[in-house]
Design a protein around this motif. Sequence first.
Motif, short mmCIF file in Angstrom:
data_model
loop_
_atom_site.label_atom_id
_atom_site.label_comp_id
_atom_site.label_asym_id
_atom_site.label_seq_id
_atom_site.Cartn_x
_atom_site.Cartn_y
_atom_site.Cartn_z
N HIS A 64 78.08 -7.98 30.80
CA HIS A 64 79.14 -8.32 29.82
C HIS A 64 80.31 -7.38 30.08
O HIS A 64 80.57 -6.45 29.32
CB HIS A 64 78.57 -8.14 28.40
CG HIS A 64 79.48 -8.48 27.27
ND1 HIS A 64 79.04 -9.12 26.14
CD2 HIS A 64 80.79 -8.29 27.06
CE1 HIS A 64 80.05 -9.28 25.29
NE2 HIS A 64 81.13 -8.77 25.82
N HIS A 66 84.21 -6.11 30.83
CA HIS A 66 85.62 -6.35 30.49
C HIS A 66 86.44 -5.36 31.30
O HIS A 66 86.90 -4.34 30.77
CB HIS A 66 85.89 -6.12 29.01
CG HIS A 66 85.24 -7.12 28.09
ND1 HIS A 66 85.51 -8.46 28.14
CD2 HIS A 66 84.36 -6.96 27.07
CE1 HIS A 66 84.83 -9.09 27.19
NE2 HIS A 66 84.11 -8.19 26.54
N LYS A 187 84.63 -17.96 28.49
CA LYS A 187 84.07 -17.25 27.33
C LYS A 187 84.61 -17.89 26.06
O LYS A 187 85.83 -17.95 25.86
CB LYS A 187 84.50 -15.77 27.39
CG LYS A 187 84.29 -14.97 26.11
CD LYS A 187 82.85 -14.53 25.93
CE LYS A 187 82.69 -13.62 24.73
NZ LYS A 187 83.24 -12.28 24.94
N ASP A 322 80.61 -4.85 26.51
CA ASP A 322 81.74 -4.43 25.69
C ASP A 322 82.16 -2.98 25.91
O ASP A 322 82.57 -2.31 24.97
CB ASP A 322 81.45 -4.69 24.20
CG ASP A 322 81.83 -6.12 23.80
OD1 ASP A 322 82.73 -6.69 24.46
OD2 ASP A 322 81.25 -6.65 22.84
#
Length: 417
Positions: A64, A66, A187, A322
């Motif tokens: 996950h 970013h 997403k 995250d």
Amino acid sequence: MTGYFITNVRIFDGTGREPFSGSVRVEGNRITDVGPVTTPPRQHGGVVIDGGGGTLMPGLIESHAHLGFADIMSHELTRLPPEEHMLVTVRNAKLMLDCGYTSAFSAASPKPRLDVVLKREIEAGSAPGPRLRANGPEITVTGGLGDSNLLHVPYHETPTFCWIADGPDAMRRVCRTLAREGVDNLKLNLSGDLGTSSFPSDQTPMSDAEVMAAMEVARAAELRVAAHCRSNDSVRMALRHGIDVIYHANWSDERTLDELEAARDRVFVGPALGITYNLAQAAGQWGVTAERSAMFQQELEVSIDVLTKMRKRGIRVLPGGDYGFPYTPHGTYARDLWIFVKVLGFSAAETLVAATQLGGELMGHPGELGVVKAGALADLLLVDGDPLADITVLQDRSALRMIMKDGALHKAPEGRG
Ligand SMILES: [Zn+2]
């Protein structure tokens, strides 16, 4: 043929098999041999690496990612100009690889082309970074997670970190635009969120028709779809439409867990609990009030209960998630492995299988990524110490003696390469 013969190591092969002593041979970008032999073969023309009794394991896989998040709040990302933003993203990619993460499944990039351009640079060998499945901005609906518009300030038709799509037609247009720009993943923000959306965590603002339209585009363009799903209804909606990766799933009830279990060979769950865990203890920091911290504590307790049930039901739960906010800064990715062990009760071996072999399946390379075996892609980590005995060793970058991606050394053991 150039290559490497890595010897004097304990091999954790990513499958959960008991670690064993031996050596690994790499030619080109593939592992060609794994075995108990400790002396390099006679014709081997490559470099011999003495692992010094350390642990050789597959490179870690972030489920996950970013990379375009800049350790600032998401609404501040809108103000980050594209030039600075691209540089931050490139730096984060190097940092992620420095931390032993050789693959990243992107869970959204705050501008549409950040991941796509980064991936191209990485694959061309122009910038160091993990293998990347690129994503575009999170897709939300008006009032959903990421819609930061206010009626009294000028309307941002396309907020930079999030795209708004109301109704199936708008959804198809947004998804097709991102597909045209070259993303691998989409997403969707199905549910609300705690304190950062006008819809709370247990509500589901996105409609079935919108999700169906997104899936129609995703199937045609062969994209993987991940979704922000905190509410129970959003998890059920994700399962109903065949979404590949369900993030968070905090409020799943027993019936939803039954459905997740029935789909466990198809679907992945990524709790991305780092934020919840850190904010539950953050009262007074980062502007988090004691009251808000208590709400995160409640969400954390529910999540621990739900994820414990998922583990027992054999649902594929992946660590990671995250990193890129002030309270979960880039470079601290491996803390998620510790959370799995310490907070969720996974064994270190279960956690590492999820972060390697299952991550390889998530990336779309089952059996050839995230495992140490003949024929697999040569993404390898040599660790001073035993992560199965102490998972926190993976948070110490100085303990990562060697980082290899696609058969090339990103970090060479001392005195070599
Ligand atoms: Zn996220």
